[in-house]
Design a protein around this motif. Structure first.
Motif, PDB file in Angstrom:
ATOM      1  N   LEU A  69     -17.236  26.041 -78.518  1.00 40.92           N
ATOM      2  CA  LEU A  69     -17.086  24.685 -79.042  1.00 40.92           C
ATOM      3  C   LEU A  69     -18.076  23.726 -78.375  1.00 40.92           C
ATOM      4  CD1 LEU A  69     -13.199  24.320 -79.315  1.00 40.92           C
ATOM      5  CD2 LEU A  69     -14.838  24.232 -81.202  1.00 40.92           C
ATOM      6  N   LEU A  70     -18.162  23.800 -77.042  1.00 41.95           N
ATOM      7  CA  LEU A  70     -19.046  22.882 -76.329  1.00 41.95           C
ATOM      8  C   LEU A  70     -20.520  23.217 -76.547  1.00 41.95           C
ATOM      9  CD1 LEU A  70     -17.297  22.097 -72.933  1.00 41.95           C
ATOM     10  CD2 LEU A  70     -17.392  20.752 -75.017  1.00 41.95           C
ATOM     11  N   SER A  71     -20.818  24.486 -76.805  1.00 43.74           N
ATOM     12  CA  SER A  71     -22.216  24.859 -77.055  1.00 43.74           C
ATOM     13  C   SER A  71     -22.730  24.237 -78.346  1.00 43.74           C
ATOM     14  CB  SER A  71     -22.366  26.384 -77.117  1.00 43.74           C
ATOM     15  OG  SER A  71     -21.762  26.904 -78.291  1.00 43.74           O
ATOM     16  N   LYS A  72     -21.818  23.856 -79.244  1.00 41.08           N
ATOM     17  CA  LYS A  72     -22.214  23.242 -80.505  1.00 41.08           C
ATOM     18  C   LYS A  72     -22.450  21.740 -80.357  1.00 41.08           C
ATOM     19  CE  LYS A  72     -19.995  24.583 -84.235  1.00 41.08           C
ATOM     20  NZ  LYS A  72     -21.063  25.240 -85.005  1.00 41.08           N
ATOM     21  N   ALA A  73     -21.995  21.162 -79.223  1.00 41.77           N
ATOM     22  CA  ALA A  73     -22.220  19.740 -78.981  1.00 41.77           C
ATOM     23  C   ALA A  73     -23.644  19.536 -78.465  1.00 41.77           C
ATOM     24  CB  ALA A  73     -21.196  19.209 -77.978  1.00 41.77           C
ATOM     25  N   ASN A  74     -24.036  18.273 -78.299  1.00 48.39           N
ATOM     26  CA  ASN A  74     -25.398  17.935 -77.879  1.00 48.39           C
ATOM     27  C   ASN A  74     -25.554  18.119 -76.367  1.00 48.39           C
ATOM     28  OD1 ASN A  74     -27.967  16.920 -77.558  1.00 48.39           O
ATOM     29  ND2 ASN A  74     -27.318  14.785 -77.682  1.00 48.39           N
ATOM     30  N   ARG A  75     -26.046  19.285 -75.949  1.00 49.48           N
ATOM     31  CA  ARG A  75     -26.157  19.597 -74.529  1.00 49.48           C
ATOM     32  C   ARG A  75     -27.395  18.979 -73.879  1.00 49.48           C
ATOM     33  NH1 ARG A  75     -26.131  25.637 -73.651  1.00 49.48           N
ATOM     34  NH2 ARG A  75     -26.495  24.940 -71.512  1.00 49.48           N
ATOM     35  N   SER A  76     -28.221  18.278 -74.650  1.00 49.32           N
ATOM     36  CA  SER A  76     -29.331  17.561 -74.021  1.00 49.32           C
ATOM     37  C   SER A  76     -28.803  16.379 -73.212  1.00 49.32           C
ATOM     38  CB  SER A  76     -30.320  17.065 -75.077  1.00 49.32           C
ATOM     39  OG  SER A  76     -29.718  16.089 -75.913  1.00 49.32           O
ATOM     40  N   SER A  77     -27.566  15.979 -73.478  1.00 46.28           N
ATOM     41  CA  SER A  77     -26.906  14.943 -72.684  1.00 46.28           C
ATOM     42  C   SER A  77     -26.351  15.556 -71.408  1.00 46.28           C
ATOM     43  CB  SER A  77     -25.769  14.308 -73.497  1.00 46.28           C
ATOM     44  OG  SER A  77     -24.892  13.587 -72.666  1.00 46.28           O
ATOM     45  N   LEU A  78     -26.717  14.990 -70.245  1.00 48.33           N
ATOM     46  CA  LEU A  78     -26.181  15.496 -68.977  1.00 48.33           C
ATOM     47  C   LEU A  78     -24.669  15.395 -68.950  1.00 48.33           C
ATOM     48  CD1 LEU A  78     -28.380  14.348 -65.936  1.00 48.33           C
ATOM     49  CD2 LEU A  78     -27.811  16.678 -66.650  1.00 48.33           C
ATOM     50  N   GLY A  85     -22.491  18.578 -68.256  1.00 50.35           N
ATOM     51  CA  GLY A  85     -21.569  18.668 -67.132  1.00 50.35           C
ATOM     52  C   GLY A  85     -20.259  19.326 -67.532  1.00 50.35           C
ATOM     53  N   ALA A  86     -19.702  18.901 -68.669  1.00 50.53           N
ATOM     54  CA  ALA A  86     -18.468  19.514 -69.164  1.00 50.53           C
ATOM     55  C   ALA A  86     -18.702  20.979 -69.520  1.00 50.53           C
ATOM     56  CB  ALA A  86     -17.957  18.745 -70.376  1.00 50.53           C
ATOM     57  N   PHE A  87     -19.855  21.268 -70.141  1.00 49.12           N
ATOM     58  CA  PHE A  87     -20.167  22.652 -70.520  1.00 49.12           C
ATOM     59  C   PHE A  87     -20.260  23.552 -69.301  1.00 49.12           C
ATOM     60  CE2 PHE A  87     -23.284  26.018 -71.299  1.00 49.12           C
ATOM     61  CZ  PHE A  87     -22.743  26.631 -72.415  1.00 49.12           C
ATOM     62  N   GLN A  88     -20.902  23.063 -68.233  1.00 48.94           N
ATOM     63  CA  GLN A  88     -21.035  23.872 -67.015  1.00 48.94           C
ATOM     64  C   GLN A  88     -19.682  24.166 -66.394  1.00 48.94           C
ATOM     65  OE1 GLN A  88     -23.495  25.511 -65.667  1.00 48.94           O
ATOM     66  NE2 GLN A  88     -24.950  24.854 -67.229  1.00 48.94           N
ATOM     67  N   HIS A  89     -18.771  23.205 -66.449  1.00 48.55           N
ATOM     68  CA  HIS A  89     -17.414  23.456 -65.958  1.00 48.55           C
ATOM     69  C   HIS A  89     -16.778  24.614 -66.724  1.00 48.55           C
ATOM     70  CE1 HIS A  89     -15.894  20.458 -63.021  1.00 48.55           C
ATOM     71  NE2 HIS A  89     -16.914  19.737 -63.444  1.00 48.55           N
ATOM     72  N   ILE A  90     -16.848  24.560 -68.045  1.00 48.19           N
ATOM     73  CA  ILE A  90     -16.219  25.590 -68.874  1.00 48.19           C
ATOM     74  C   ILE A  90     -16.904  26.944 -68.686  1.00 48.19           C
ATOM     75  CG2 ILE A  90     -15.575  26.241 -71.220  1.00 48.19           C
ATOM     76  CD1 ILE A  90     -14.149  23.781 -70.241  1.00 48.19           C
ATOM     77  N   LEU A  91     -18.234  26.941 -68.644  1.00 47.91           N
ATOM     78  CA  LEU A  91     -18.977  28.185 -68.482  1.00 47.91           C
ATOM     79  C   LEU A  91     -18.644  28.849 -67.150  1.00 47.91           C
ATOM     80  CD1 LEU A  91     -21.138  30.071 -69.676  1.00 47.91           C
ATOM     81  CD2 LEU A  91     -22.859  28.713 -68.472  1.00 47.91           C
ATOM     82  N   ASN A  92     -18.568  28.048 -66.081  1.00 48.13           N
ATOM     83  CA  ASN A  92     -18.218  28.611 -64.779  1.00 48.13           C
ATOM     84  C   ASN A  92     -16.803  29.148 -64.772  1.00 48.13           C
ATOM     85  OD1 ASN A  92     -20.216  28.174 -62.278  1.00 48.13           O
ATOM     86  ND2 ASN A  92     -20.623  26.627 -63.837  1.00 48.13           N
ATOM     87  N   ASP A  93     -15.920  28.513 -65.523  1.00 50.11           N
ATOM     88  CA  ASP A  93     -14.555  29.012 -65.615  1.00 50.11           C
ATOM     89  C   ASP A  93     -14.518  30.357 -66.332  1.00 50.11           C
ATOM     90  OD1 ASP A  93     -12.072  28.364 -64.664  1.00 50.11           O
ATOM     91  OD2 ASP A  93     -11.365  27.575 -66.575  1.00 50.11           O
ATOM     92  N   LEU A  94     -15.391  30.536 -67.321  1.00 52.04           N
ATOM     93  CA  LEU A  94     -15.477  31.830 -68.006  1.00 52.04           C
ATOM     94  C   LEU A  94     -15.906  32.915 -67.022  1.00 52.04           C
ATOM     95  CD1 LEU A  94     -15.578  33.657 -70.506  1.00 52.04           C
ATOM     96  CD2 LEU A  94     -17.902  32.783 -70.951  1.00 52.04           C
ATOM     97  N   PHE A  95     -16.930  32.621 -66.214  1.00 49.76           N
ATOM     98  CA  PHE A  95     -17.362  33.578 -65.200  1.00 49.76           C
ATOM     99  C   PHE A  95     -16.231  33.867 -64.209  1.00 49.76           C
ATOM    100  CE2 PHE A  95     -21.907  31.806 -65.795  1.00 49.76           C
ATOM    101  CZ  PHE A  95     -22.101  32.660 -66.869  1.00 49.76           C
TER     102      PHE A  95
END
Length: 311
Positions: free
Chosen positions: A130-139, A143-153
């Protein structure tokens, strides 16, 4: 992509994260697993990060007014900075707890870790998508995406550790998984704090070289010198530039300004430029002296075919 679409993706991820987090806290205490509890703690910060991101997006969308001539666009950078600092603080805590459990490992229910970890992987894959579909050029969104991605790891590490505990009874695998999660948090957190810090310090965007921009501008036809060149980010993806350009006497200042604006836009994607274009005084040619031309010049001087000279 619109901010409204981004908010929809963030809301969907938030609902997934909060629902699963409450389940994981209960199971973590039942299983006495630090890896599961650390995952739940990380998911709490995920939820907070998403809420911060959504609030920051609304604040940043407000139009400029009063003393805030750029509006409140840097609210998104504040959100990214908070997310980064949160990840750093959590990593320190889980390193401490992980080392303690390496020294004195508790009894851990591996089967609970495996079951919860597998479920967590599914939930976090959905939230990450879901977050990968949002505009990740915005820090802010990043920031939210990195939180979720790290939680996946983290859930992947927890599942592996749970399988080791379940099959071999080696309880320290739980602590090692927590330390792996902490290392991932540290890496992501530092990246966010560093990138947000560049914006706060008004550094040039990481992918832009001000010296190169100055030299290319100085190489434009009729330009004799470029100085007082500044490039900075108002917020992520929004670069601004200002500069003082001196041109040969008799040259068309407007044409030079348009050529410089076109250079910034087409080669560097800078849409917001403020350029002061003046004729260089006859007595200062061919090598102009900006200190005599400007009341308070600063920064390097750029001239065609000559390396930058610091003032």
């Amino acid at each position: 992509m619109s901010a409204q679409a981004d908010r929809r993706y963030l809301t969907g991820a938030l609902l997934l994260i909060v629902g699963f987090m409450m389940v994981e806290v209960v199971i973590g205490f039942i299983a006495r697993s630090l890896a599961l509890i650390s995952d739940a703690g990380h998911m709490l910060t995920d939820a907070i990060a998403i809420v911060f991101a959504m609030v920051a997006m609304r604040i940043a969308a407000r139009p400029p007014q009063g003393g805030f001539t750029y509006g409140l666009k840097r609210a998104e950078i504040i959100s990214a900075q908070i997310n980064g600092i949160t990840l750093l603080l959590l990593s320190v805590y889980f390193v401490y707890e992980g080392v303690q459990r390496l020294i004195t490992p508790p009894d851990v229910a591996g089967v609970y870790m495996v079951a919860t970890g597998l479920a967590g992987i599914v939930v976090n894959l959905a939230a990450t998508w879901l977050l990968s579909k949002a505009n990740r050029s915005s820090l802010n969104v990043e920031g939210a995406f990195q939180h979720i991605l790290n939680d996946l790891f983290a859930f992947i590490a927890t599942t592996v550790a749970g399988a080791v505990v379940w099959l071999t009874g080696w309880g320290r695998a739980d602590a090692i998984a927590a330390l792996v999660v902490a290392a991932l948090m540290l890496k992501a957190g530092w990246g966010l704090v560093r990138d947000a810090g560049r914006v706060f310090m008004e550094a040039a965007p990481a992918n832009m070289n001000p010296a190169e921009i100055g030299q290319k501008t100085a190489a434009l036809e009729h330009v004799t010198e470029v100085h007082d060149l500044h490039v900075w980010e108002v917020t992520s993806g929004y670069a601004s530039l200002s500069a003082h350009i001196l041109v040969r006497p008799g040259a068309d200042c407007h044409a030079v300004r348009q050529a410089a604006e076109r250079l910034m836009r087409e080669e560097y994607g800078i849409e917001h430029t403020t350029l002061q274009v003046d004729h260089a005084p006859e007595d200062l040619l061919p090598a102009t002296d900006s200190r005599r031309h400007c009341a308070d010049p600063h920064g390097p001087i750029h001239r065609a075919g000559i390396s930058s000279v610091q003032q």
